[in-house]
Design an enzyme around this catalytic site. Structure first.
Site, mmCIF file in Angstrom:
data_model
loop_
_atom_site.group_PDB
_atom_site.id
_atom_site.type_symbol
_atom_site.label_atom_id
_atom_site.label_comp_id
_atom_site.label_asym_id
_atom_site.label_seq_id
_atom_site.Cartn_x
_atom_site.Cartn_y
_atom_site.Cartn_z
ATOM 1 C CD GLU A 1 48.928 40.523 40.549
ATOM 2 O OE1 GLU A 1 49.630 39.879 40.025
ATOM 3 O OE2 GLU A 1 47.798 40.517 40.369
ATOM 4 C CD GLU B 1 52.154 33.197 37.226
ATOM 5 O OE1 GLU B 1 51.678 34.151 36.782
ATOM 6 O OE2 GLU B 1 51.677 32.449 38.121
ATOM 7 C CG HIS C 1 48.640 35.871 33.813
ATOM 8 N ND1 HIS C 1 47.282 36.340 34.007
ATOM 9 C CD2 HIS C 1 48.760 35.329 35.056
ATOM 10 C CE1 HIS C 1 46.750 35.939 35.241
ATOM 11 N NE2 HIS C 1 47.844 35.285 35.756
HETATM 12 N N1 BES Z 1 49.505 37.223 39.490
HETATM 13 C C1 BES Z 1 49.672 36.035 40.381
HETATM 14 C C2 BES Z 1 50.739 36.392 41.373
HETATM 15 C C3 BES Z 1 50.338 37.091 42.545
HETATM 16 C C4 BES Z 1 49.363 36.830 43.209
HETATM 17 C C5 BES Z 1 50.817 38.389 42.887
HETATM 18 C C6 BES Z 1 48.879 37.723 44.304
HETATM 19 C C7 BES Z 1 50.606 39.235 43.573
HETATM 20 C C8 BES Z 1 49.645 38.898 44.373
HETATM 21 C C9 BES Z 1 49.990 34.784 39.518
HETATM 22 O O1 BES Z 1 49.578 34.718 38.277
HETATM 23 C C10 BES Z 1 49.326 33.754 40.213
HETATM 24 O O2 BES Z 1 48.133 33.621 40.096
HETATM 25 N N2 BES Z 1 49.968 32.859 40.698
HETATM 26 C C11 BES Z 1 49.556 31.566 41.548
HETATM 27 C C12 BES Z 1 49.762 30.594 40.871
HETATM 28 C C13 BES Z 1 48.797 30.267 39.961
HETATM 29 C C14 BES Z 1 49.194 28.821 39.023
HETATM 30 C C15 BES Z 1 47.221 30.152 40.404
HETATM 31 C C16 BES Z 1 50.135 31.853 42.636
HETATM 32 O O3 BES Z 1 51.179 32.548 42.935
HETATM 33 O O4 BES Z 1 49.531 31.054 43.706
HETATM 34 ZN ZN ZN Z 2 47.696 34.445 37.798
#
Ligand code: BES
Ligand code: ZN
Length: 873
Positions: free
Chosen positions: A132, A309, A312
């Protein structure tokens, strides 16, 4: 003008340009011959023209691909001659494709050289992936967009000794010998998914294993994979995972759907964690925890992110996004879900106050600067720059408001309909709102403006300030939870004119017009209003509350969020009074009221310690800056410091008594009771040390010596961090000696030094760049040393000589060649430059120009600079 020499940033992608994919891919078979220096990837997939593509029946079969070599293409098993396809820097286009067929693309990639950490890379000798948003195109040629959903079968081939463990999405369906000391494992994921959810992991790993039986009786194997030495730190993540799985069943009726759920913990990772189907990949800082290495905050963050996660799997994977403009569809909803999970596992009020604090410091600032954009953006240059607090945290508030407008029961009906209607689809934010509306019968027509219109509304005053490209604002539909307190502090029943009484004590008022009035009957004397209870809407409130009203609310409001809010408003007012004096060069006034208020809260033993700790927390610089019309860093720093010290002086006895009474005696456990007690005790310690009093510093040293857990050890360092006492150096040196071989622990030590409010901080940070354990390629190290300095140390970053700005500009430029995604975070430190007083405004502008003038800038950093320097004011 310097701008003339700047490279023009790439053209933006626009939401309204969306077209359905010309071709669909129902299934893909991937084979990886893994080698750090040259990995051969063979992708075979069945494609067919998309019947829904409509308008353009002759659109070519266009695949995204970057940074691959030795590309070979075959159609239906026959090598494709060069004139049948066109290969450019970023695409592979098959000329004259058939209506359907099987395409095989082979290519070679170089994982060991992948320092941007997008695509397939090597972290501590382990292969792993991050796809992603657009990383899959660095692995193979494919329609790398979230609305192409395919069933994946993946075969991993690697050296058996170096890479005994081979993981991918879905279920393990085969394994065996591959000759030459190599072996293979095959994985099949039956759920069609977009390419951004693909993952693989290969290395010498060990697993903490467990199992979970779903509500319908299916047994799921749970595995957390890490280097063998870290297995003893995976228990908390595993317990969090099981709690999350149970909670999603009970609260949302969502069950897990594969035989295995795996987490891999990576040392090098740009973000926090990633929800790849069946194989989540986590930054190790969000998995590994032991009482002696992780703080209470770390424990809470791990629980929340493991939940996020996992959640999701439904909100993101089973139902995904049509295009990246819809990112909040999965992220806003999933943040809402993880916040609710944390609230149910811990203290709801504490969670809410933490979320509100973060939203108002970070997202309100974003909404007031050059990066302001709607929850559903209209354009971007680099999608990596749009994983923002607006998409995430404001997105979660937008879900929370719909929850409030519908009621929990009808919200659940709406969510059920959303999942049933769109399972297996890639959809839009509009589809989500429509499902809530259809299931509940509540008209959400006007409410949709929250998705399309940027900016933070002001309730009661003028309206919403303009943001780039959106000078005029339409009124939002704002749910404002409201209460009225009588003179004794009790909630009054709220009965609207014409209703039979008595009404409820908290009412969600629906504001839909620029002006509205609500008349309650049966109210005798003047009540004290408690507005936006629970922070029901993400707005700035301007009220005519008097100081006495605020003190009354701080003491009596039945809503814990507004009790905290009232105390914070008193605190802010005190800092602002001192700030005005500082800006005018006058002596800073003494405000006995704030000292008395804080001492009273500290001494109130009937109240929850965690809530008391939050109430006495001084407002942070980002929040204070957001309240000012022009940011005067010198005045702000001096004023906040002045008020903190006067609180410490006035409250000394109460703070000391509270500190001593709350020291936790039992062995460490991350229970809410212990966490709350440590939080308040450590907050008291920090105030006590704010006066550089040797007796207080001795308390901190004694706490450091006695600590059996990281929370208390770090709190001791925090308490002495800004002092001039020689004990500071001694404690920091001892910490380093004890933890120098534990990178995640040492990150805390780097971050504390980078955030120290001391004259020598920049020199210290520069010298720490040469520390043997600093690694300029590891995102966690960069965040702890360089990003903490840039984003969390206001006095040092904004030092008037411009040295802090020059340092961050230089670091951004150097890092951009390695890791553009993290470099763009550093560049964001300048986002508020136009709001600063001189000379900082011009100094920051110059730093931005310097970054912008660097040849070969990534689109990530170029976009941040371009938005900052664009004409908007
Ligand atoms: N899908 C995201 C990870 C991601 C973010 C991948 C940007 C590629 C680019 C994941 O679900 C996410 O949101 N992660 C957050 C933590 C969450 C608890 C808010 C992060 O990585 O900061
Ligand atoms: Zn997320």
């Amino acid at each position: 003008m310097a701008a003339a020499s700047r490279d023009a940033p790439p053209a933006p992608v626009r939401r309204l340009d969306y077209r359905p994919p010309a071709f669909l891919v129902d299934a893909i078979d991937l084979r990886f011959d893994l080698d750090p220096e040259r990995t051969r990837v063979i992708a075979s997939f069945t494609f067919r023209r998309n019947p829904a593509a409509g308008a353009d029946p002759i659109a070519p079969l266009a695949l995204d691909g970057e940074q691959q070599h030795d590309v070979a293409v075959a159609l239906d098993g026959v090598a494709l001659p060069a004139e049948r396809y066109r290969l450019t820097e970023r695409t592979l286009v098959v000329v004259d494709p058939p209506e359907r067929g099987e395409l095989t693309v082979s290519s070679t990639i170089h994982p060991a050289a992948n320092v941007a950490l997008e695509g397939l890379y090597v972290s501590s000798g382990v292969f792993c992936t991050q796809c992603e948003a657009e990383g899959f195109r660095r692995i193979t040629y494919f329609p790398d967009r979230p609305d192409v959903l395919s069933v994946y079968t993946v075969t991993l081939v690697a050296d058996r000794e170096r890479y005994p463990v081979l993981l991918s999405n879905g279920n393990r369906v085969g394994a065996g010998d591959a000759g030459n000391g190599r072996h293979f494992v095959r994985w099949h994921d039956p759920f069609p998914k977009p390419s951004y959810l693909f993952a693989l992991v290969a290395g010498n790993l060990a697993a903490l294993t467990d199992s979970f039986t779903t509500a319908s009786g299916r047994r799921v194997a749970l595995e957390i994979w890490s280097t063998p030495a870290n297995l003893d730190r995976c228990g908390h993540a595993m317990r969090s995972l099981k709690r999350a799985m149970r909670w999603d069943e009970e609260r949302f009726g969502r069950e897990y759907d594969l035989d295995t759920f795996m987490i891999f913990c990576a040392d090098d990772f740009n973000m926090g964690a990633m929800e790849n189907k069946g194989l989540n990949i986590f930054n190790s800082r969000l998995v590994l925890a032991r009482p002696d290495t992780a703080t209470d905050d770390d424990y809470l963050a791990i629980e929340g992110v493991v939940g996020h996660e996992y959640f999701h799997n439904w909100s993101g994977n089973r139902v995904t996004c049509r295009d990246w403009f819809q990112l909040s569809l999965k992220e806003g909803l999933t943040v809402f879900r993880d916040q609710e999970f944390s609230s149910d596992m811990n203290s709801r009020a504490v969670e809410r106050i933490a979320a509100v604090t973060f939203l108002r410091s970070a997202q309100f600032a974003e909404d007031a600067g050059p990066m302001a954009h709607p929850v559903r953006p209209d354009e971007y240059i680099e999608i990596n720059n749009f994983y923002t607090t607006t998409v995430y945290e404001k997105g979660a508030e937008v879900i929370r408001m719909q929850h409030a407008l519908l009621s929990p029961e009808r919200f659940r009906d709406g969510i059920d309909l959303y999942f049933a209607r769109h399972d297996g689809e890639a959809v839009t934010c509009d589809d989500f709102v429509q499902a809530l509306q259809d299931a509940s019968g509540v008209d959400l027509g006007q409410f949709r403006r929250w998705y399309s219109q940027a900016g933070t509304p002001i309730v009661r005053a003028r309206g919403t300030p303009p943001t780039p490209g959106q000078p005029h604002k339409e009124p939002f539909h704002i749910p404002l939870a409201t209460g009225l307190l009588d003179a004794a502090g009790a909630d009054l029943p709220l009965t609207l004119e014409g209703e039979p009484g008595p009404g409820p004590t908290t009412r969600v008022l629906s504001l839909t017009e620029r002006r509205a009035s609500f008349v309650f009957t049966g109210i005798g004397a003047r009540p004290v209003p408690s507005l936006n209870r629970g922070f029901s809407a993400p707005v700035r409130m301007e009220t005519d509350c008097t100081d006495a009203d605020l003190a009354f609310l701080a003491a009596n409001d039945s809503d814990p969020v507004n009790r905290w809010e009232a105390a914070q408003r008193i605190y802010c007012a005190s800092v602002f009074a001192a700030m005005q004096a500082a800006a005018a060069g006058a002596p800073l006034p003494d405000d006995p009221a704030i000292g008395g208020l804080i001492a009273g809260i500290v001494a109130d033993e009937r109240a929850d310690p965690a809530l008391r700790a939050l109430a006495i927390n001084p407002p942070d610089f980002a929040y204070l800056a957001g309240l000012a019309s022009t940011i005067d860093v010198d005045a702000m720093v001096a004023a906040r410091e002045h008020v903190v010290r006067s609180v410490a002086r006035a409250g000394r006895d109460a703070l000391l008594r509270c500190y001593e009474s709350l020291r936790v005696q039992e062995p460490h456990a991350p229970t809410p009771a212990q966490v709350g007690a440590r939080l308040l005790a450590n907050r008291c310690l920090r105030y006590l040390c704010a006066l550089d009093d040797p007796a207080a510093i001795a308390l901190a040293t004694a706490q450091f010596d006695a600590a059996d857990n990281m929370t208390d050890a770090i709190a001791a360092l925090v308490a002495v961090n800004h002092t001039a006492s020689p004990s500071r150096e001694a404690l920091f040196a001892r910490f380093e000696a004890r933890w120098r071989d534990e990178p995640l622990v040492l990150d805390k030590w780097f971050a504390l030094q980078a955030t120290a409010m001391r004259a020598d901080t920049l020199a210290r940070v520069r010298s720490l760049l040469g520390h043997p354990r600093f690694n300029a390629r590891n995102p966690n190290r960069i965040r702890s040393l360089v990003a903490s300095f840039a984003l969390a140390n206001w006095p040092a970053f904004h030092s008037t000589d411009g040295e802090g700005y020059a340092f961050v500009a230089e670091q951004t430029i150097a890092l951009d060649r390695v890791n553009p995604q993290v470099a763009a975070v550093l560049a964001g430190a300048f986002n508020q430059w136009r709001r600063h007083a001189q000379p900082r405004r011009s100094l920051q502008e110059r730093a931005l120009e310097r970054i912008g003038d660097t040849p070969g800038l990534s689109p990530d950093v170029a976009e941040i600079v371009a938005r900052n320097l664009a004409g908007y004011q």
